[in-house]
Design an enzyme around this catalytic site. Structure first.
Site, PDB file in Angstrom:
ATOM      1  N   PHE B  11       0.968  -1.303  -0.207  1.00 26.02           N
ATOM      2  CA  PHE B  11      -0.036  -0.162  -0.022  1.00 26.02           C
ATOM      3  C   PHE B  11       0.716   1.358   0.246  1.00 26.02           C
ATOM      4  O   PHE B  11       0.694   2.040   0.579  1.00 26.02           O
ATOM      5  CB  PHE B  11      -0.784  -0.117   1.297  1.00 26.02           C
ATOM      6  CG  PHE B  11      -2.086   0.764   1.022  1.00 26.02           C
ATOM      7  CD1 PHE B  11      -3.011   0.568  -0.077  1.00 26.02           C
ATOM      8  CD2 PHE B  11      -2.703   1.776   1.872  1.00 26.02           C
ATOM      9  CE1 PHE B  11      -4.329   1.351  -0.177  1.00 26.02           C
ATOM     10  CE2 PHE B  11      -3.476   2.676   1.789  1.00 26.02           C
ATOM     11  CZ  PHE B  11      -4.418   2.218   0.811  1.00 26.02           C
ATOM     12  N   LYS B 227      11.131  -5.515 -18.710  1.00 26.13           N
ATOM     13  CA  LYS B 227       9.906  -4.921 -19.471  1.00 26.13           C
ATOM     14  C   LYS B 227       9.855  -5.713 -21.068  1.00 26.13           C
ATOM     15  O   LYS B 227       9.032  -6.094 -21.412  1.00 26.13           O
ATOM     16  CB  LYS B 227       9.766  -3.569 -19.358  1.00 26.13           C
ATOM     17  CG  LYS B 227       9.286  -2.753 -18.180  1.00 26.13           C
ATOM     18  CD  LYS B 227       9.692  -1.483 -18.190  1.00 26.13           C
ATOM     19  CE  LYS B 227       9.245  -0.822 -16.879  1.00 26.13           C
ATOM     20  NZ  LYS B 227       9.497   0.741 -16.679  1.00 26.13           N
TER      21      LYS B 227
END
Lengths: 345, 345
Positions: B11, B227
């Protein structure tokens, strides 16, 4: 494996480009997506009409057009059905509408599409006429009949400008769309930057087949305006019509204008735009616009198209790709068919 | 209306950006997509763990983090469940994995994701560790358990680089992907073009929060390589790993190199690339590359990212958008959730 029976209304460049993709990539599509496409009807204005519920040979269709620009000589159960009859009474699952574009009436394509939807057939089309003039109505009819209408090929050919906005960007809140939506005018502007006059650049575009003998639809921005209407209707739920677009073409641009922009580090682009206002209403226009050279749309040259979506969550997202071409536009039809297949799964 | 119960593992910035989108746009998402998202668990390493099968107040979560950077003080049925227990035993429909990235082991995120998938929960993640290191395995587990795994947020934040390739472009035959996949290095190169030395540009990037105190993952191109692996795995069905990427960073680039490129009408960009070879095999690399200024990737400046898909049917299609940001990456998670919702329809 699922088979979709297709009825093609129109068999010009786009139709043949589409058929060629099916011919070349049919096995690959079957393997990758478990889907098979079969052409059961091809209906043209002056080159013949074929309908065979058992299917037509794609090779034969393409060969016949290539060898004598006609469908005559190909055997089919019926060769006298017109577009409306095929749309209503054939055994096709999907009507592929790729006849000629009429931006004033949308006919005869619109009535053909309406008939297909009302008789429970999906429709995919690259035809800007019915889409720019009647999309909200056609979408309503599609929903009432539990079928889909795909119009990807109407904007930026097969570059997925509509499916990107309808799919991945839908949750981001698109509040403005602007883009280079017409390849012919972008080619002319690019040539003018290389030193050509407007008249010479237009002549080159006509020579290359980018511009029609009567270039009005392109250079006076009717074509780009139709695309703005389609983007507003499909992606922003704004029920605009052609009359709502503030439209200026490029025919008044001079070599001096081009030079002045260059001197200021800018480039002229014909930009179509629709923007929701914060209070209510919208701004919608097509007009020649000077962009700083570093703007993502400024380096889009020649017949390439581009679109920038301004979203509330993601900011600006830009998509650049081909704006025309027979296989490229044919791919717009295929992308819609694959989306129908995905949604049916 | 359909409600999805979410368990958030992590979070930090992205998690809070995601929660903020849900808070601000919840009603809009309900109206537009008929979907409702409820957070039932939030688990952090050192700021507390909350699980309440009845749901947690998003406002309270955000306020608590903002006021004292902790979740302590918020009431929930359980505050001692760890990530694995939440992944396995909570009543969540979807695990949202946004804990820290470890590009060497992928842990502890990978085991958490595995547990969630094995117990029939969908997973959406922006975490490059598990995705770059274990995507093929995780996808297989997801399929075996009839659930989905969405990884949109791992590449170009919420810019739909993966969903575009998986969806609208899938039928076009993607054979090469290249792009500017790391915002930090692109920012540094942009600053160097404005006259900064490499060291100064790096210091500016660190000051702005783009680069970490230890910038190795960015400047030595580990992040961009991860990526490339993700793009190859998800969009090209190539089972590459980090070791397969030929990797060169930007730390050796000098101001002289930048100037020489400028003199030749070119710009340096850190380009990640994977290409299928015509016979068999692939080329996969990340390296600083000189591009002509008119190349679509050359004008992509600062922290913006871009990707060009070279396809067999459509030619080149380029997508440009944000490469980082808390809401922008949070949107990648939302886009995956909306895709899961669409697919379930």
């Amino acid at each position: 494996m699922k088979t979709y029976r297709l009825a093609l209304i129109g068999f010009g460049n786009v139709g043949q480009g589409f058929a060629q993709i099916l011919q070349e990539r049919g096995n690959w599509l079957l393997e990758l997506f478990g889907v098979n496409f079969e052409i059961v009807a091809v209906c043209t204005r002056s080159r013949g009409s074929l309908y065979d519920p058992g299917g037509l040979e794609i090779n034969a269709l393409l060969d016949s057009m290539q060898s004598h620009n006609s469908l005559s000589g190909i055997r089919a159960l019926h060769n006298d059905w017109d577009a409306l009859q095929i749309a209503g009474d054939s055994n096709a699952d999907v009507l592929v509408e790729i006849s000629y574009t009429d931006l004033e009436t949308g006919e005869p394509a619109t009535q053909t599409i309406r008939r297909a939807l009302e008789t429970g057939k999906h429709v995919v089309t690259a035809n800007k006429g019915p889409t720019a003039l009647h999309y909200p109505e056609l979408l309503r009819i599609a929903r009432e009949n539990g079928v889909e209408i795909g119009v990807e090929g109407t904007v930026m050919s097969g570059t997925p400008a509509l499916n990107l906005g309808l799919g991945s960007l839908a949750g981001a809140g698109v509040r403005k769309i602007q883009g280079i939506l017409n390849g012919t005018t972008n080619y002319i502007l690019t040539q003018m930057e290389s030193g050509a006059s407007y008249a010479d650049a237009l002549a080159q575009a006509q020579e290359k087949g980018y511009a029609e003998a009567d270039p009005t639809a392109d250079v006076e921005a009717y074509d780009a305006a139709a695309k703005v209407v389609i983007l507003a209707n499909t992606l922003m739920n704004l029920p605009l019509t052609m009359a709502d677009i503030n439209r200026t073409g490029i025919s008044e641009l001079t070599s001096d204008d081009i030079e002045q922009a260059r001197g200021a580090g800018e480039r002229w682009k014909l930009i179509g735009m629709v923007e929701k206002q914060t209070t209510s209403g919208y701004v919608a226009q097509v007009k020649p616009t000077r962009l700083p050279v570093m703007h993502p749309l400024a380096s889009v040259s020649g017949a390439t198209n581009a679109i920038t979506y301004t979203t509330e969550v993601l900011g600006d997202v830009t998509l650049i790709g081909p704006g025309a071409g027979r296989q490229e536009t044919g791919y717009g039809l295929l992308a819609d068919l694959l989306a129908i297949h995905r949604n049916s799964g």
